[in-house]
Write an enzyme that holds these catalytic residues in place. Sequence first.
Site, PDB file in Angstrom:
ATOM      1  N   GLU A  98       0.798  -1.048   0.022  1.00  0.00           N
ATOM      2  CA  GLU A  98      -0.056   0.109  -0.001  1.00  0.00           C
ATOM      3  C   GLU A  98       0.797   1.297  -0.012  1.00  0.00           C
ATOM      4  O   GLU A  98       0.612   2.182   0.565  1.00  0.00           O
ATOM      5  CB  GLU A  98      -1.004  -0.009   0.966  1.00  0.00           C
TER       6      GLU A  98
ATOM      7  N   GLU B 219      -6.480 -10.525  -1.444  1.00  0.00           N
ATOM      8  CA  GLU B 219      -7.184 -10.238   0.028  1.00  0.00           C
ATOM      9  C   GLU B 219      -8.522 -10.002  -0.209  1.00  0.00           C
ATOM     10  O   GLU B 219      -9.299  -9.248   0.137  1.00  0.00           O
ATOM     11  CB  GLU B 219      -6.748  -9.176   0.658  1.00  0.00           C
TER      12      GLU B 219
HETATM   13  O1  G3I Z   1      -4.663  -8.425  19.062  1.00  0.00           O
HETATM   14  C1  G3I Z   1      -5.240  -7.315  19.819  1.00  0.00           C
HETATM   15  C2  G3I Z   1      -6.240  -7.734  20.839  1.00  0.00           C
HETATM   16  O2  G3I Z   1      -5.175  -8.155  21.755  1.00  0.00           O
HETATM   17  C3  G3I Z   1      -6.736  -6.375  21.401  1.00  0.00           C
HETATM   18  O3  G3I Z   1      -7.383  -6.527  22.404  1.00  0.00           O
HETATM   19  C4  G3I Z   1      -7.535  -6.191  20.244  1.00  0.00           C
HETATM   20  C5  G3I Z   1      -8.344  -4.743  20.562  1.00  0.00           C
HETATM   21  O4  G3I Z   1      -8.776  -3.831  19.503  1.00  0.00           O
HETATM   22  O5  G3I Z   1      -6.950  -5.730  19.011  1.00  0.00           O
HETATM   23  C6  G3I Z   1      -6.447  -6.890  18.606  1.00  0.00           C
HETATM   24  O6  G3I Z   1      -5.554  -6.463  17.153  1.00  0.00           O
HETATM   25  C7  G3I Z   1      -6.373  -6.134  16.221  1.00  0.00           C
HETATM   26  C8  G3I Z   1      -5.799  -7.167  15.169  1.00  0.00           C
HETATM   27  O7  G3I Z   1      -6.315  -6.765  13.947  1.00  0.00           O
HETATM   28  C9  G3I Z   1      -6.273  -8.583  15.501  1.00  0.00           C
HETATM   29  O8  G3I Z   1      -7.675  -8.827  15.519  1.00  0.00           O
HETATM   30  C10 G3I Z   1      -5.973  -4.656  15.820  1.00  0.00           C
HETATM   31  O9  G3I Z   1      -6.209  -3.895  16.769  1.00  0.00           O
HETATM   32  C11 G3I Z   1      -6.337  -4.380  14.411  1.00  0.00           C
HETATM   33  O10 G3I Z   1      -5.900  -3.202  14.021  1.00  0.00           O
HETATM   34  C12 G3I Z   1      -5.955  -5.378  13.538  1.00  0.00           C
HETATM   35  O11 G3I Z   1      -6.547  -5.139  12.277  1.00  0.00           O
HETATM   36  C13 G3I Z   1      -5.756  -5.874  11.157  1.00  0.00           C
HETATM   37  C14 G3I Z   1      -5.584  -4.913  10.270  1.00  0.00           C
HETATM   38  O12 G3I Z   1      -5.080  -5.488   8.822  1.00  0.00           O
HETATM   39  C15 G3I Z   1      -4.645  -3.791  10.818  1.00  0.00           C
HETATM   40  O13 G3I Z   1      -4.011  -3.125   9.838  1.00  0.00           O
HETATM   41  C16 G3I Z   1      -7.078  -6.790  10.613  1.00  0.00           C
HETATM   42  O14 G3I Z   1      -7.201  -8.012  11.351  1.00  0.00           O
HETATM   43  C17 G3I Z   1      -6.529  -7.505   9.206  1.00  0.00           C
HETATM   44  O15 G3I Z   1      -7.411  -8.009   8.537  1.00  0.00           O
HETATM   45  C18 G3I Z   1      -6.024  -6.219   8.271  1.00  0.00           C
HETATM   46  O16 G3I Z   1      -5.591  -6.787   7.390  1.00  0.00           O
HETATM   47  C19 G3I Z   1      -5.127  -5.513   6.074  1.00  0.00           C
HETATM   48  C20 G3I Z   1      -4.072  -6.303   5.441  1.00  0.00           C
HETATM   49  O17 G3I Z   1      -3.012  -6.685   6.431  1.00  0.00           O
HETATM   50  C21 G3I Z   1      -3.451  -5.136   4.409  1.00  0.00           C
HETATM   51  N1  G3I Z   1      -4.393  -4.695   3.581  1.00  0.00           N
HETATM   52  C22 G3I Z   1      -5.766  -4.139   4.113  1.00  0.00           C
HETATM   53  C23 G3I Z   1      -6.340  -5.465   4.977  1.00  0.00           C
HETATM   54  C24 G3I Z   1      -7.447  -4.906   5.822  1.00  0.00           C
HETATM   55  O18 G3I Z   1      -7.385  -3.777   6.572  1.00  0.00           O
END
Ligand code: G3I
Length: 382
Positions: free
Chosen positions: A173, A285
């Site tokens: 990105e 994705e």
């Molecule tokens: O693991 C912590 C947990 O301990 C905590 O309690 C909770 C509270 O918010 O957060 C958890 O972490 C989260 C993590 O996902 C696991 O679920 C993060 O806050 C959250 O920001 C994170 O989001 C991920 C996101 O990327 C972050 O940028 C999504 O799961 C994931 O699907 C998403 O994937 C991205 C690709 O990597 C790149 N392209 C876009 C795609 C969608 O945004």
Amino acid sequence: MKNFITAILAWAGMIVAASLANCATAGDSASAPTLKDAYKNDFLIGVAINQRQFTGEDTNGVALITSQFNAISPENVMKWALIHPNPVTNAYDFGPADDYIAFGEQHHMFIVGHTLVWHNQTPRWVFQDENGRLLNATNAADRELLLQRMHDHIQTVVGRYKGRIKCWDVVNEALNDSSSLNDTNLLRRSSPWVRILGVDFIVKAFQYAHEADPDAILRYNDYSIENPAKRERLITLIKYLQSQHVPVMAIGSQTHANLSWPGVELEDSFLTEVSSLGLPTHITELDVNGSQGGQRSQSADITQNAQANGGGSQVDSAPEKLAQQYANLFKVFVKHRDEIKLVTFWGVTDADSWRRNGKPLLFDGNWQPKPAFDAVIKAAQP
Ligand code: G3I
């Protein structure tokens, strides 16, 4: 006696009901068509998996992953903030990534690494000096320090899994997200990588990754690159990298879709134009957002996701529209089967998805196939 027979019949009924319930769990049925079989002559079918899945805790999820898919991506555990949270030497947390790779090897899957260099989920220290001062583009020593950190990170992570991770999202990105064709900025100005190093960070990231594993397929990965302005920037960037002999080896198109975007013509013209770069395309994705808010958004940025899931309510007839959009997309993918090598879904079931309110995947929260699953299987048939 009558009571005994009634009890036996009731018990037998329970057994039959239980085995029917088991059969209904997708992935258990030996004869039902699977995604990976349906597309075995076209491309690999991948899925992003989470920690509960690759550690085996989510047994229903594992059954689906191993029966339906032949490639995996790590949804989160290999991002910089998770695998390399601290600056001191050897401050890596390889445990979850090791488990992810062991899972892939145990099930003979094509293993993808995601992602080496990204503006999200990267700790602040990466862009600061020891005193917390932000590194500065005009300071040669600052630029050198950032490149050194990137080199150490890539060398360590790619080097550790050399020969086992077959394909890496090297840069994620980096393109300017604006939809305006008049916006001449090629790269995303909000990214510290871009602000401090400019396009050099992309050049170096690919060179370092290639140095660490010369056999790995190295991908540039981005979203909304189907749209005209970003598509043009993608082509400019890749042509520039190719002119500099940078080892970029595949285009990753994330394809975080909604019920009407990208349409068939847009997707078809995108895949045709991108193939002129001479590189394979991976759909990296894939999901299709069925929430009302999601119909206005074409962004995969996590900060805009809450808005895209707004209220969580689904559009009318969302399951049918979801099936239709998946059928449309897969028909285009099959048409471009010579260029497309891999199609990866971003999550196993709706309950696992980053946009779970939009119920965007082929399996519902009870691991059951949705009409969209049948539509995808059907789209494989000539
Ligand atoms: O693991 C912590 C947990 O301990 C905590 O309690 C909770 C509270 O918010 O957060 C958890 O972490 C989260 C993590 O996902 C696991 O679920 C993060 O806050 C959250 O920001 C994170 O989001 C991920 C996101 O990327 C972050 O940028 C999504 O799961 C994931 O699907 C998403 O994937 C991205 C690709 O990597 C790149 N392209 C876009 C795609 C969608 O945004």
